[in-house]
Design a protein around this motif. Structure first.
Motif, short mmCIF file in Angstrom:
data_model
loop_
_atom_site.label_atom_id
_atom_site.label_comp_id
_atom_site.label_asym_id
_atom_site.label_seq_id
_atom_site.Cartn_x
_atom_site.Cartn_y
_atom_site.Cartn_z
N UNK A 141 0.84 -1.22 0.00
CA UNK A 141 0.00 0.00 0.00
C UNK A 141 0.87 1.26 0.00
N UNK A 142 1.77 1.30 -0.95
CA UNK A 142 2.69 2.44 -1.06
C UNK A 142 1.91 3.72 -1.38
N UNK A 143 2.11 4.78 -0.57
CA UNK A 143 1.45 6.07 -0.86
C UNK A 143 2.53 7.14 -0.91
N UNK A 144 2.63 7.83 -2.03
CA UNK A 144 3.71 8.83 -2.20
C UNK A 144 3.32 10.17 -1.62
N UNK A 145 4.31 10.86 -1.02
CA UNK A 145 4.08 12.20 -0.50
C UNK A 145 3.67 12.17 0.96
N UNK A 146 4.52 12.74 1.85
CA UNK A 146 4.19 12.79 3.28
C UNK A 146 4.00 14.25 3.67
N UNK A 147 2.96 14.49 4.48
CA UNK A 147 2.61 15.86 4.88
C UNK A 147 2.95 16.07 6.35
N UNK A 148 3.51 17.24 6.67
CA UNK A 148 3.68 17.65 8.07
C UNK A 148 2.76 18.83 8.32
N UNK A 149 1.93 18.77 9.36
CA UNK A 149 1.00 19.88 9.63
C UNK A 149 1.33 20.55 10.96
N UNK A 150 1.10 21.88 10.99
CA UNK A 150 1.47 22.70 12.15
C UNK A 150 0.32 23.65 12.47
N UNK A 151 0.28 24.09 13.74
CA UNK A 151 -0.76 25.06 14.09
C UNK A 151 -0.56 26.37 13.35
N UNK A 152 0.71 26.77 13.14
CA UNK A 152 0.94 28.07 12.53
C UNK A 152 1.71 27.95 11.21
N UNK A 153 1.49 28.92 10.35
CA UNK A 153 2.20 28.98 9.07
C UNK A 153 3.70 29.17 9.33
N UNK A 154 4.03 29.95 10.38
CA UNK A 154 5.44 30.24 10.69
C UNK A 154 6.21 28.94 10.96
N UNK A 155 5.60 28.02 11.69
CA UNK A 155 6.30 26.76 12.00
C UNK A 155 6.55 25.96 10.72
N UNK A 281 -10.72 9.13 4.44
CA UNK A 281 -10.85 10.14 5.48
C UNK A 281 -9.81 11.24 5.30
N UNK A 282 -8.60 10.85 4.93
CA UNK A 282 -7.53 11.83 4.68
C UNK A 282 -6.89 11.51 3.33
N UNK A 283 -6.32 12.56 2.71
CA UNK A 283 -5.78 12.38 1.36
C UNK A 283 -4.34 11.90 1.37
N UNK A 284 -3.57 12.28 2.40
CA UNK A 284 -2.13 11.95 2.41
C UNK A 284 -1.71 11.50 3.80
N UNK A 285 -0.71 10.60 3.88
CA UNK A 285 -0.15 10.28 5.19
C UNK A 285 0.44 11.53 5.84
N UNK A 286 0.18 11.70 7.12
CA UNK A 286 0.45 13.00 7.74
C UNK A 286 1.03 12.87 9.14
N UNK A 287 1.92 13.81 9.47
CA UNK A 287 2.39 13.95 10.85
C UNK A 287 1.80 15.23 11.41
N UNK A 288 1.08 15.13 12.53
CA UNK A 288 0.63 16.34 13.23
C UNK A 288 1.80 16.72 14.14
#
Ligand SMILES: Cc1cc2nc3c(=O)[nH]c(=O)nc-3n(C[C@H](O)[C@H](O)[C@H](O)COP(=O)(O)OP(=O)(O)OC[C@H]3O[C@@H](n4cnc5c(N)ncnc54)[C@H](O)[C@@H]3O)c2cc1C
Length: 414
Positions: A141-155, A281-288
């Motif tokens: 189940x290879x999924x390309x592209x990993x997302x990192x999400x942050x509370x602020x744009x600055x981070x 539920x979500x489009x990309x694998x993600x780290x909060x």
């Protein structure tokens, strides 16, 4: 004991093939078996677990060296991690007292250079993964592209300036299925897999290649013939041309049996797997990133949520309060969590060194004893490269030679 028979032979095994035994059949041990069997070694893989999975199944499945940097923690956050379980990080005071030398090294080590060297090993590993998937026709189940999400744009911008990645607009983040997070980074060249599928497919492949796998047997090491190490099963002593300890968080227990301290402690994490009922539920694998939470959807049904970094020894328990913390944060930031059904829970133990590098190399004072520990937070990402580096040490070949001293088993003792 359950011994899985060979099905067919890979590599050029002959009566005089060197005999190599790997203690620990997690992802690192299996990649070692894969490469060394291809080289023609006669490989035996032993695991104490009836299945042999541990952290290699219960992890987030993100193959992403870019997100290697440790989150910056203030002294106050570290102190509160020892005092109680409020956020994802908890360190039991008993662990600190019992393993003072580990914590002393961790607090004294400047981690400068960690990211750069880890990126080098990570790039090699991702290339090896891609070769492995295409040459063996394996797709966990290879999924390309990993997302990192942050509370602020600055981070997000701060991360992007240091480590690259494409900045995401709030509207894009929202289209990916998230809310309440303003900043985001997309690292397109990295990916996620379903760890349970990778584990199963790699296990099948090495069996087909002729690796002998012995499960449900706890091995010990014997130093009675030093400088040659031997291993023990059921009280019987066995010899091998090379013995590799690849026992993840238990590497320390085995190494201590021959008088060596690799400075590896376990840090547990919780994995919760949901059935989404056929919805994406979500489009990309993600780290909060603000919470240390990983979320990945492997197929139309399987959503994996992981978190926590608890240094509590090998305790396998997460109370309802901890699970509620995780579910509350995920509900706060994932737009549609309705109708999810929890189908599996598991706990994995990360093998952690105080400087965050793996331990890879020959064990001091032994001619034939090697160690290849997984990596604390990137053990799946780096598994093929870790195996490749140890393979090069055993065979006297070059491979990222400038990085080998950083991984050396002797580095904490010189
Ligand atoms: C919650 C969580 C999330 C994670 N997320 C990620 C991620 O997204 N990306 C990433 O790259 N890494 C991640 N990791 C880290 C990664 O999972 C581990 O570093 C990696 O799985 C370690 O693999 P290993 O083969 O070295 O160890 P393990 O998988 O622990 O395998 C070691 C094996 O050795 C066996 N063993 C131990 N002692 C003996 C003995 N005496 N005799 C025989 N067998 C023995 C054990 O039974 C076990 O099967 C995560 C870890 C956790 C816990």
């Amino acid at each position: 004991m359950k011994t899985i028979p060979r099905r067919s032979i890979g590599g050029d095994q002959t009566a005089s093939s060197p005999k190599l035994v790997i203690l620990g059949a997690g992802i690192t041990g299996m990649f070692l078996a894969y490469y060394l069997r291809k080289d023609g070694y006669e490989v035996r893989l032993i695991d104490k677990d009836p299945v042999g999975r541990e952290a290699s199944v219960y992890n987030a499945g993100l193959l992403t060296p870019s997100f290697a940097p440790t989150p910056q923690l203030s002294k106050l956050q570290l102190l509160s991690a020892v005092i109680g379980r409020r956020g994802p990080l908890y360190i039991s005071p008993m662990q600190v007292i019992t393993h003072l030398s580990w914590f002393r090294i961790a607090s004294g080590k400047a981690l400068t250079g960690f990211e750069e060297s880890t990126m080098k090993i990570g790039k090699l590993s991702l290339r090896l993964y891609e070769e492995f998937f295409s040459s063996e026709n394996i797709d966990p189940d290879l999924a390309k592209g990993v997302v990192g999400l942050y509370r602020t744009v600055e981070d997000a911008k701060a991360f992007s300036t240091r480590f690259g990645g494409k900045l995401l607009e709030p509207a894009e983040i929202s289209r990916m299925g998230y809310k309440g997070l303003e900043g985001g980074i997309l690292v397109e060249s990295e990916f996620s897999i379903n760890p349970a599928k990778l584990f199963k497919q790699l296990r099948t492949r090495i069996q087909e290649m002729g690796v002998v796998i012995t499960l449900d047997k706890e091995a010990r090491l014997d130093d009675g013939a030093r400088p040659r190490a031997r291993y023990m099963l059921d009280g019987k002593v066995f010899e091998a041309d090379s013995i590799i300890v690849s026992a993840g968080s238990w590497t320390r227990t085995l190494c201590n049996q021959v008088g060596f301290e690799p400075e590896i402690l376990p840090a547990s994490g919780l994995v919760m797997i949901y059935d989404t009922g056929g919805r994406r539920v979500i489009a990309r694998p993600t780290l909060l990133e603000d919470y240390g939470i990983g979320i990945a959807q492997h197929d139309d049904h399987t959503l994996r949520v992981t978190s926590f970094f608890e240094m509590v020894g090998f305790k396998k328990h997460y109370g309802e309060g901890r699970k509620k913390w995780l579910v509350d944060i995920v509900s706060r930031h994932v737009t549609d969590l309705s109708k999810l059904r929890l189908v599996e829970e598991g706990i994995g133990f990360r093998p952690c060194t105080p400087d965050q590098f793996s331990v890879i190399g020959r064990v001091p004072y032994y001619e034939n004893l090697y160690v290849a520990s997984g990596n604390c937070r990137l053990g799946v990402t780096l598994a093929p490269a870790s195996a490749y580096i140890l393979r090069s040490i055993i065979r006297g070949e070059d491979c990222l030679d400038e990085i080998k001293p950083l991984l050396s088993p002797e580095r904490f003792h010189s």
